[in-house]
Scaffold this motif. Structure first.
Motif, PDB file in Angstrom:
ATOM      1  N   GLU A   1       0.829  -1.213   0.000  1.00 15.57           N
ATOM      2  CA  GLU A   1       0.000   0.000   0.000  1.00 15.57           C
ATOM      3  C   GLU A   1       0.858   1.255   0.000  1.00 15.57           C
ATOM      4  N   PHE A   2       1.984   1.230   0.736  1.00 10.85           N
ATOM      5  CA  PHE A   2       2.884   2.379   0.740  1.00 10.85           C
ATOM      6  C   PHE A   2       3.492   2.580  -0.644  1.00 10.85           C
ATOM      7  N   ALA A   3       3.838   1.479  -1.317  1.00  9.16           N
ATOM      8  CA  ALA A   3       4.366   1.582  -2.680  1.00  9.16           C
ATOM      9  C   ALA A   3       3.324   2.220  -3.602  1.00  9.16           C
TER      10      ALA A   3
ATOM     11  N   MET B   1       0.799   4.188  -2.725  1.00  9.37           N
ATOM     12  CA  MET B   1       0.552   5.562  -2.311  1.00  9.37           C
ATOM     13  C   MET B   1       1.713   6.479  -2.700  1.00  9.37           C
ATOM     14  N   SER B   2       2.941   6.010  -2.516  1.00 11.36           N
ATOM     15  CA  SER B   2       4.110   6.847  -2.755  1.00 11.36           C
ATOM     16  C   SER B   2       4.610   6.785  -4.195  1.00 11.36           C
ATOM     17  N   GLY B   3       4.264   5.714  -4.898  1.00  8.33           N
ATOM     18  CA  GLY B   3       4.781   5.522  -6.247  1.00  8.33           C
ATOM     19  C   GLY B   3       6.181   4.929  -6.266  1.00  8.33           C
ATOM     20  N   ASP B   4       6.686   4.520  -5.103  1.00  8.14           N
ATOM     21  CA  ASP B   4       8.036   3.946  -4.994  1.00  8.14           C
ATOM     22  C   ASP B   4       7.966   2.431  -5.136  1.00  8.14           C
ATOM     23  N   PHE B   5       8.209   1.948  -6.355  1.00  7.87           N
ATOM     24  CA  PHE B   5       8.158   0.522  -6.649  1.00  7.87           C
ATOM     25  C   PHE B   5       9.559  -0.079  -6.777  1.00  7.87           C
ATOM     26  N   ASN B   6      10.525   0.499  -6.098  1.00  5.76           N
ATOM     27  CA  ASN B   6      11.885  -0.022  -6.098  1.00  5.76           C
ATOM     28  C   ASN B   6      11.829  -1.500  -5.712  1.00  5.76           C
ATOM     29  N   PRO B   7      12.432  -2.380  -6.505  1.00  8.66           N
ATOM     30  CA  PRO B   7      12.339  -3.814  -6.208  1.00  8.66           C
ATOM     31  C   PRO B   7      12.989  -4.223  -4.880  1.00  8.66           C
ATOM     32  N   ILE B   8      13.816  -3.384  -4.294  1.00  8.93           N
ATOM     33  CA  ILE B   8      14.401  -3.700  -2.983  1.00  8.93           C
ATOM     34  C   ILE B   8      13.302  -3.838  -1.926  1.00  8.93           C
ATOM     35  N   HIS B   9      12.174  -3.198  -2.166  1.00  8.44           N
ATOM     36  CA  HIS B   9      11.049  -3.251  -1.233  1.00  8.44           C
ATOM     37  C   HIS B   9      10.051  -4.363  -1.562  1.00  8.44           C
ATOM     38  N   LEU B  10       9.971  -4.742  -2.832  1.00 12.42           N
ATOM     39  CA  LEU B  10       8.866  -5.583  -3.291  1.00 12.42           C
ATOM     40  C   LEU B  10       9.251  -6.940  -3.872  1.00 12.42           C
ATOM     41  N   ASP B  11      10.485  -7.103  -4.299  1.00 12.95           N
ATOM     42  CA  ASP B  11      10.891  -8.311  -5.013  1.00 12.95           C
ATOM     43  C   ASP B  11      11.986  -9.044  -4.228  1.00 12.95           C
ATOM     44  N   GLU B  12      11.606 -10.128  -3.568  1.00 16.44           N
ATOM     45  CA  GLU B  12      12.553 -10.860  -2.723  1.00 16.44           C
ATOM     46  C   GLU B  12      13.744 -11.385  -3.510  1.00 16.44           C
ATOM     47  N   ALA B  13      13.525 -11.913  -4.708  1.00 12.76           N
ATOM     48  CA  ALA B  13      14.631 -12.440  -5.516  1.00 12.76           C
ATOM     49  C   ALA B  13      15.632 -11.328  -5.826  1.00 12.76           C
ATOM     50  N   TYR B  14      15.138 -10.184  -6.230  1.00  9.43           N
ATOM     51  CA  TYR B  14      16.034  -9.052  -6.498  1.00  9.43           C
ATOM     52  C   TYR B  14      16.751  -8.633  -5.213  1.00  9.43           C
ATOM     53  N   ALA B  15      16.005  -8.493  -4.142  1.00  6.09           N
ATOM     54  CA  ALA B  15      16.562  -8.014  -2.878  1.00  6.09           C
ATOM     55  C   ALA B  15      17.639  -8.953  -2.337  1.00  6.09           C
ATOM     56  N   GLN B  16      17.507 -10.250  -2.604  1.00  8.83           N
ATOM     57  CA  GLN B  16      18.517 -11.213  -2.165  1.00  8.83           C
ATOM     58  C   GLN B  16      19.876 -10.936  -2.813  1.00  8.83           C
ATOM     59  N   SER B  17      19.868 -10.326  -3.980  1.00 10.30           N
ATOM     60  CA  SER B  17      21.113 -10.055  -4.700  1.00 10.30           C
ATOM     61  C   SER B  17      21.783  -8.752  -4.255  1.00 10.30           C
ATOM     62  N   THR B  18      21.181  -8.047  -3.309  1.00 10.50           N
ATOM     63  CA  THR B  18      21.743  -6.777  -2.841  1.00 10.50           C
ATOM     64  C   THR B  18      22.533  -6.974  -1.550  1.00 10.50           C
ATOM     65  N   ARG B  19      23.175  -5.934  -1.098  1.00 10.18           N
ATOM     66  CA  ARG B  19      23.940  -6.017   0.155  1.00 10.18           C
ATOM     67  C   ARG B  19      23.052  -6.261   1.367  1.00 10.18           C
ATOM     68  N   PHE B  20      21.751  -6.031   1.223  1.00 12.98           N
ATOM     69  CA  PHE B  20      20.824  -6.241   2.341  1.00 12.98           C
ATOM     70  C   PHE B  20      20.391  -7.697   2.464  1.00 12.98           C
ATOM     71  N   LYS B  21      20.566  -8.468   1.402  1.00  7.72           N
ATOM     72  CA  LYS B  21      20.242  -9.908   1.394  1.00  7.72           C
ATOM     73  C   LYS B  21      18.769 -10.203   1.671  1.00  7.72           C
TER      74      LYS B  21
ATOM     75  N   ARG C   1      14.497  -8.170   1.293  1.00  8.94           N
ATOM     76  CA  ARG C   1      13.686  -6.956   1.148  1.00  8.94           C
ATOM     77  C   ARG C   1      13.812  -6.065   2.376  1.00  8.94           C
ATOM     78  N   ILE C   2      13.723  -4.771   2.144  1.00  7.33           N
ATOM     79  CA  ILE C   2      13.684  -3.797   3.229  1.00  7.33           C
ATOM     80  C   ILE C   2      12.468  -2.898   3.025  1.00  7.33           C
ATOM     81  N   VAL C   3      11.915  -2.454   4.115  1.00  7.53           N
ATOM     82  CA  VAL C   3      10.757  -1.576   4.049  1.00  7.53           C
ATOM     83  C   VAL C   3      11.193  -0.193   3.558  1.00  7.53           C
ATOM     84  N   HIS C   4      10.305   0.510   2.903  1.00  9.17           N
ATOM     85  CA  HIS C   4      10.572   1.887   2.491  1.00  9.17           C
ATOM     86  C   HIS C   4      10.996   2.681   3.726  1.00  9.17           C
TER      87      HIS C   4
END
Length: 94
Positions: A35-37, A39-59, A61-64
């Motif tokens: 819902e925040f995505a 409302m805000s228009g922030d669809f960054n995959p770090i927040h929404l896509d677990e497969a993508y987020a696993q490939s980042t330094r955060f390992k 998803r992280i909340v906005h």
């Protein structure tokens, strides 16, 4: 102090003292993030896509960052000082 949903406290300026505190707790759900995505228009995959987020330094998803910041407004406007208080500004570093 446990408050019911929608309950708003109100303190007069002269009743505030150094050291008073207030809090608000909420578990952020999958629906909240989506819902925040929307409302805000922030669809960054770090927040929404677990497969993508696993490939980042955060390992994972992280909340906005601004989602939990909105809870500051909740505390100021409903807890301390309460009704009529307006959150005018702050500085954040993520």
């Amino acid at each position: 102090m446990v408050m019911s949903e929608g309950e708003v406290l109100s303190h007069f300026l002269e009743d505030l003292t150094v050291g008073q505190s207030a809090s608000f707790e909420r578990a952020i759900s999958e629906a909240d993030v989506r819902e925040f995505a929307l409302m805000s228009g922030d669809f960054n995959p770090i927040h929404l896509d677990e497969a993508y987020a696993q490939s980042t330094r955060f390992k994972g998803r992280i909340v906005h960052g601004m989602l939990p910041v909105t809870f500051l407004s909740t505390v100021l406007g409903t807890r301390l000082p309460g009704a009529g208080a307006i959150f005018m500004g702050a500085s954040f570093r993520f």
